[in-house]
Design an enzyme around this catalytic site. Sequence first.
Site, PDB file in Angstrom:
ATOM      1  N   GLU A   1       0.823  -1.216   0.000  1.00 25.64           N
ATOM      2  CA  GLU A   1       0.000   0.000   0.000  1.00 25.64           C
ATOM      3  C   GLU A   1       0.856   1.264   0.000  1.00 25.64           C
ATOM      4  O   GLU A   1       0.490   2.262  -0.634  1.00 25.64           O
ATOM      5  CB  GLU A   1      -0.941  -0.012   1.205  1.00 25.64           C
ATOM      6  CG  GLU A   1      -1.946  -1.152   1.203  1.00 25.64           C
ATOM      7  CD  GLU A   1      -2.829  -1.173  -0.029  1.00 25.64           C
ATOM      8  OE1 GLU A   1      -3.096  -0.088  -0.594  1.00 25.64           O
ATOM      9  OE2 GLU A   1      -3.255  -2.271  -0.436  1.00 25.64           O
TER      10      GLU A   1
ATOM     11  N   HIS B   1       1.837   2.087  -3.497  1.00 28.13           N
ATOM     12  CA  HIS B   1       0.760   2.812  -4.183  1.00 28.13           C
ATOM     13  C   HIS B   1       0.802   4.290  -3.814  1.00 28.13           C
ATOM     14  O   HIS B   1       0.720   5.170  -4.679  1.00 28.13           O
ATOM     15  CB  HIS B   1      -0.604   2.247  -3.764  1.00 28.13           C
ATOM     16  CG  HIS B   1      -0.937   0.913  -4.332  1.00 28.13           C
ATOM     17  ND1 HIS B   1      -0.700   0.570  -5.647  1.00 28.13           N
ATOM     18  CD2 HIS B   1      -1.538  -0.172  -3.759  1.00 28.13           C
ATOM     19  CE1 HIS B   1      -1.132  -0.666  -5.857  1.00 28.13           C
ATOM     20  NE2 HIS B   1      -1.626  -1.139  -4.726  1.00 28.13           N
TER      21      HIS B   1
END
Length: 255
Positions: A67, A70
């Site tokens: 994450e 990202h």
Amino acid sequence: MSPAALPLGRVAGVPVRLRPSWFLVAGALVLLFGPQVARIFPELGALAYLVALGYAGALLLSVLIHELAHALVAAGLGWPPTAVELTLWGGHTEFMVRGATPGRSVAVAMAGPATNLLAAGAGWLLFELAGLTGVAALLLWAVIVLNLLVGLFNALPGLPLDGGRLVESAVWAATGDQDRGTLAAGWAGRILAILLLVALAIWSAAVPERSLLLVVLAVMMAFVLWQGASAAVRGARLRLARREHRESEDQDGQR
């Protein structure tokens, strides 16, 4: 962001939070792998379940770096990330999208799986060079395998997985219509959910001594995939219908 999420701090200015539902996954992993660790290291006794908890920590680490990848790539492309949340089935990153293009969408989406695969490679190199043994070797191997699985699974071509953005962006680039790309990627996600259930049925038939807990987790994962893919399909259809309605009204007004 859910008010029930537990704050873990900030990374590069981005708040990171943990949903309490993640502890359900941690408990499932302990129950699933605790007996295996006990068979490998019988001298550990009940501590084998504490080592199995390390598997949950390895999964949390794998999802976190996924994450954050990202978030950092999104920030680099001018899409400010607002939060990273770790959840029951992985996690998600929220950011403000500005000037979206197929290329940017793919770059942000695939940063996560690529980072996991790089982490798995780095872990394997460390495993080969460090010469670890015992519990340390087992936990490092768990980090390698889990990063590999998280990376490969999320790269599958269907929403809500990251690989679904590849399908979306390909159709988007070909048609100039992001919603049609989302519709195609959502259907691809539905197909993946069905294939997962088919593979599970074949595996269950071939392996009578399968873990019931693992079967339940796989079925739940297929359900979550189907739900996420279906939400993408419904959203894309709604946006397309609204747009077609507006275009029809504009044409009627011109007449």
